[in-house]
Write a protein that holds these residues in place. Structure first.
Motif, PDB file in Angstrom:
ATOM      1  N   VAL A 192       3.822  -5.241  -2.294  1.00 31.18           N
ATOM      2  CA  VAL A 192       2.790  -6.276  -2.264  1.00 31.18           C
ATOM      3  C   VAL A 192       2.762  -6.828  -0.839  1.00 31.18           C
ATOM      4  N   PRO A 193       1.602  -6.992  -0.228  1.00 27.29           N
ATOM      5  CA  PRO A 193       1.541  -7.498   1.147  1.00 27.29           C
ATOM      6  C   PRO A 193       2.331  -8.799   1.327  1.00 27.29           C
ATOM      7  N   ASP A 194       3.109  -8.848   2.402  1.00 32.18           N
ATOM      8  CA  ASP A 194       3.887 -10.048   2.768  1.00 32.18           C
ATOM      9  C   ASP A 194       4.968 -10.389   1.751  1.00 32.18           C
ATOM     10  N   PRO A 209      -1.389  -3.403  -4.992  1.00 31.06           N
ATOM     11  CA  PRO A 209      -2.720  -3.027  -4.507  1.00 31.06           C
ATOM     12  C   PRO A 209      -2.822  -1.598  -3.986  1.00 31.06           C
ATOM     13  N   GLN A 210      -1.735  -1.063  -3.428  1.00 30.19           N
ATOM     14  CA  GLN A 210      -1.805   0.267  -2.820  1.00 30.19           C
ATOM     15  C   GLN A 210      -1.857   1.319  -3.925  1.00 30.19           C
ATOM     16  N   PRO A 211      -2.896   2.171  -3.957  1.00 30.39           N
ATOM     17  CA  PRO A 211      -3.070   3.083  -5.103  1.00 30.39           C
ATOM     18  C   PRO A 211      -1.940   4.090  -5.273  1.00 30.39           C
ATOM     19  N   THR A 212      -1.392   4.602  -4.172  1.00 31.36           N
ATOM     20  CA  THR A 212      -0.320   5.583  -4.304  1.00 31.36           C
ATOM     21  C   THR A 212       0.940   4.947  -4.872  1.00 31.36           C
ATOM     22  N   THR A 213       1.345   3.807  -4.310  1.00 34.55           N
ATOM     23  CA  THR A 213       2.534   3.114  -4.815  1.00 34.55           C
ATOM     24  C   THR A 213       2.323   2.663  -6.249  1.00 34.55           C
ATOM     25  N   ARG A 214       1.129   2.152  -6.557  1.00 37.35           N
ATOM     26  CA  ARG A 214       0.840   1.713  -7.925  1.00 37.35           C
ATOM     27  C   ARG A 214       0.947   2.882  -8.902  1.00 37.35           C
ATOM     28  N   GLY A 215       0.434   4.046  -8.505  1.00 37.09           N
ATOM     29  CA  GLY A 215       0.512   5.210  -9.377  1.00 37.09           C
ATOM     30  C   GLY A 215       1.940   5.651  -9.624  1.00 37.09           C
ATOM     31  N   ARG A 216       2.761   5.646  -8.576  1.00 34.24           N
ATOM     32  CA  ARG A 216       4.145   6.103  -8.731  1.00 34.24           C
ATOM     33  C   ARG A 216       4.967   5.107  -9.553  1.00 34.24           C
ATOM     34  N   ALA A 240      10.792  -3.317   3.475  1.00 33.07           N
ATOM     35  CA  ALA A 240       9.845  -3.812   4.474  1.00 33.07           C
ATOM     36  C   ALA A 240       9.014  -2.702   5.088  1.00 33.07           C
ATOM     37  N   ALA A 241       9.522  -1.460   5.050  1.00 33.71           N
ATOM     38  CA  ALA A 241       8.797  -0.327   5.634  1.00 33.71           C
ATOM     39  C   ALA A 241       9.324   0.946   5.004  1.00 33.71           C
ATOM     40  N   ASN A 242       8.625   2.041   5.229  1.00 33.11           N
ATOM     41  CA  ASN A 242       9.057   3.332   4.699  1.00 33.11           C
ATOM     42  C   ASN A 242      10.037   3.969   5.678  1.00 33.11           C
ATOM     43  N   THR A 243      11.228   3.355   5.793  1.00 34.21           N
ATOM     44  CA  THR A 243      12.276   3.855   6.680  1.00 34.21           C
ATOM     45  C   THR A 243      13.610   3.789   5.951  1.00 34.21           C
ATOM     46  N   ARG A 244      14.570   4.577   6.424  1.00 35.37           N
ATOM     47  CA  ARG A 244      15.890   4.567   5.797  1.00 35.37           C
ATOM     48  C   ARG A 244      16.591   3.219   5.949  1.00 35.37           C
ATOM     49  N   PRO A 245      16.595   2.600   7.139  1.00 34.17           N
ATOM     50  CA  PRO A 245      17.235   1.283   7.246  1.00 34.17           C
ATOM     51  C   PRO A 245      16.586   0.238   6.342  1.00 34.17           C
ATOM     52  N   ALA A 246      15.247   0.278   6.228  1.00 33.09           N
ATOM     53  CA  ALA A 246      14.563  -0.695   5.374  1.00 33.09           C
ATOM     54  C   ALA A 246      14.950  -0.502   3.911  1.00 33.09           C
ATOM     55  N   ALA A 247      15.095   0.747   3.487  1.00 31.55           N
ATOM     56  CA  ALA A 247      15.512   1.015   2.110  1.00 31.55           C
ATOM     57  C   ALA A 247      16.934   0.531   1.864  1.00 31.55           C
TER      58      ALA A 247
END
Length: 354
Positions: A192-194, A209-216, A240-247
């Motif tokens: 979700v944004p922010d 809101p993002q269709p790909t994330t919502r679908g998964r 926060a982002a699609n990165t390994r440290p963020a995960a």
């Protein structure tokens, strides 16, 4: 003052259109006159007509734009994006056109301006979050586009190439549920944004809101609902982002809970690899194993033994560009769903006994 086309015409003693023909329609002039015009232009420092302006006048730029997240570096660092763009580039080469990467800055006004100012013949919409506004901005320009978010109820003007995100996610979640896991965490980036990093409280998956994330996320939830684990009992985590440290940051402290999840289902392989990084930390030695799944089957997934969903990245890029540059006569042929495959590896196993 910067030399102009009129200055060249005056120096040679010909009309502006004759000078223009020397660049754009050389077959209309004798070789001697054309060379005299070019030599004069060079002598006074005139570089020739502006190629962008000339392209816009003839209504053809010779480039397609690829819209994606605010970070330009994403196109060069995200493994799936790199493979997707390789496929787009391959098709663009065949069609004799160029690519313009168009990252969308934060803020609706700046992002819309980026679309409005891009000198392109059409757009490939890739990974832009809730893309409704972007498609509306492209429609306002009257340009063709193709999106990579699967649109199962797409209208005739919408071309897309994608996968059935929800069905693919349901398949991998069914695999995890079949191993006995009932306490699970679902991990996405910018769900979700922010939104803050860590656990989110969402009433339903429709809030994403993002269709790909919502679908998964929706597919994960469907599978666990079938085994008696409703949405409110699932832990939804935001990176926060699609990165390994963020995960890794998003799952910090997950094992300190009274009843920690026995499995983490991530919306991408990059996020899943970040979870594996976090679980490999020394403080987790001696804890029961946690099953982890990803999505996409990037190259690093196999080396890490990651259970994931395989989808054809390069083919998706090639088809997207082909649909944009050589659209089919039948609108229905512009709706392409690609196959996916569940790839089971060692990162998933039976749920530990209580």
């Amino acid at each position: 003052m910067k030399p102009t086309l009129q200055a060249v015409a005056d120096a040679v003693g010909v009309s502006r259109s004759t000078v223009s023909n020397a660049y754009a329609r050389p077959d209309q002039l004798s070789a001697t006159l054309r060379q005299r015009i070019l030599d004069t232009a060079k002598a006074i420092g005139y570089p020739g007509p502006n190629p962008t302006a000339r392209s816009l006048r003839r209504g053809f730029v010779g480039a397609i734009g690829v819209l994606f997240t605010p970070r330009l570096s994403y196109a060069f660092t995200d493994p799936f994006a790199v493979r997707f763009l390789a496929g787009v580039s391959e098709a663009a080469e065949r069609h004799g056109t160029s690519l313009l990467l168009v990252p969308l800055p934060s803020g609706d006004t700046d992002a819309r301006r980026a679309i409005e100012n891009a000198a392109v013949d059409g757009f490939c919409v890739y990974c832009v979050g809730d893309e409704t506004w972007a498609l509306d901005a492209i429609r306002d320009r009257g340009l063709p586009f193709v999106t990579t978010a699967s649109q199962l109820d797409a209208g005739p003007d919408l071309r897309y190439v994608g996968i059935d995100e929800r069905a693919a996610a349901r398949e991998i979640a069914t695999h995890v549920a079949g191993l006995g896991h009932r306490r699970v965490a679902l991990l996405g980036d910018t769900v979700v944004p922010d939104a803050p990093v860590g656990e989110l409280r969402l009433a339903t998956v429709d809030e994403v809101p993002q269709p790909t994330t919502r679908g998964r996320l929706g597919g994960f939830a469907d599978a666990f609902a079938e085994v008696g684990v409703p949405w409110p009992e699932l832990t939804v985590l935001n990176a926060a982002a699609n990165t390994r440290p963020a995960a890794a940051a998003a799952v910090a402290g997950l094992r300190d809970r009274p009843d920690p999840p026995t499995a983490v289902l991530a919306c991408s392989d990059v996020l899943a690899l970040g979870v594996l990084d976090a679980l490999a930390a020394p403080e987790h030695t001696g804890h029961p194993p946690v099953s982890v799944t990803g999505f996409d089957d990037i190259a690093e997934a196999a080396a890490a033994g990651l259970t994931t969903v395989r989808q054809p990245a390069e083919e998706k890029g090639r088809i997207a560009a082909d649909l944009l540059l050589d659209p089919p006569a039948d609108p229905a042929a512009g709706h392409v769903l690609l196959p996916t495959e569940l790839v089971v590896r060692t990162s998933t196993g039976p749920a530990p006994r209580s």
